[in-house]
Design a protein around this motif. Sequence first.
Motif, PDB file in Angstrom:
ATOM      1  N   LEU A 171       0.851  -1.184   0.000  1.00 44.48           N
ATOM      2  CA  LEU A 171       0.000   0.000   0.000  1.00 44.48           C
ATOM      3  C   LEU A 171       0.888   1.235   0.000  1.00 44.48           C
ATOM      4  N   THR A 174      -3.462   6.171   0.299  1.00 46.17           N
ATOM      5  CA  THR A 174      -4.914   6.065   0.514  1.00 46.17           C
ATOM      6  C   THR A 174      -5.483   7.465   0.609  1.00 46.17           C
ATOM      7  N   LYS A 175      -6.726   7.597   0.199  1.00 48.91           N
ATOM      8  CA  LYS A 175      -7.424   8.862   0.385  1.00 48.91           C
ATOM      9  C   LYS A 175      -8.917   8.633   0.281  1.00 48.91           C
ATOM     10  N   THR A 176      -9.657   9.527   0.882  1.00 48.72           N
ATOM     11  CA  THR A 176     -11.105   9.501   0.777  1.00 48.72           C
ATOM     12  C   THR A 176     -11.492  10.355  -0.423  1.00 48.72           C
ATOM     13  N   ALA A 182     -13.415   5.238  -1.045  1.00 47.61           N
ATOM     14  CA  ALA A 182     -12.020   5.107  -0.634  1.00 47.61           C
ATOM     15  C   ALA A 182     -11.184   4.817  -1.871  1.00 47.61           C
ATOM     16  N   HIS A 183     -10.061   5.492  -1.978  1.00 52.16           N
ATOM     17  CA  HIS A 183      -9.153   5.254  -3.102  1.00 52.16           C
ATOM     18  C   HIS A 183      -7.835   4.751  -2.534  1.00 52.16           C
ATOM     19  N   MET A 184      -7.453   3.554  -2.969  1.00 51.19           N
ATOM     20  CA  MET A 184      -6.230   2.933  -2.467  1.00 51.19           C
ATOM     21  C   MET A 184      -5.306   2.615  -3.630  1.00 51.19           C
ATOM     22  N   TYR A 186      -1.821   0.596  -4.656  1.00 54.04           N
ATOM     23  CA  TYR A 186      -0.876  -0.445  -4.283  1.00 54.04           C
ATOM     24  C   TYR A 186       0.159  -0.589  -5.402  1.00 54.04           C
TER      25      TYR A 186
END
Length: 192
Positions: A171, A174-176, A182-184, A186
């Motif tokens: 990871l 991350t952000k809202t 949710a945006h992740m 990797y």
Amino acid sequence: MGKIVVSQNVTLDGVVEDPSGEGGFRHGGWFHQFMGQDFQAWAELELAETQGAEALLMGRRSDEYFATRSTVLSGEWVDRLNRLPKYVVSATLQKPKWTNATVLAGEVVGEVSKLKQQVQGEIVVYASRPLVRTLMEHDLVDELRLTVFPVVLGAGERLFGETSDKRPLRLIHTKTVGNGLAHMTYERARTA
């Protein structure tokens, strides 16, 4: 060298099937149903991603899906998508539907490996589940960007299927997005 980036809208339980509701899946239409007030924030995220892309990579069905919509939608995001070079992986397609597209008709792993050598920068993969599975299986995905929608469907095709071995990821961001997505991001974890 190019970087394969998979960008995907997924439900909390990993379902990617029929987000628009046009495919007849009994739980289809989840994209707009659970987007809530977050569309503008999501659209800004997508625009930024396409502005950083050098090319798009997709399967035949995604080529057809996006080509149809690109003629009726407007705006900066669609304009940018239309201008980007596109590469469509297909053993049966002779002529792609979308503008500025080339068919990669050979063996997928070899063709995508060559493409990574030819394109400098991000090669973004949207909405191409079978292609993503093949790319993951052969360690060709460099980065995953998942926008997670706040719903568990409990059924439907998921982004990832069975693999021959574990695929470790790290990871990196991350952000809202808006108030409910949710945006992740990797990256592939490379072993020493």
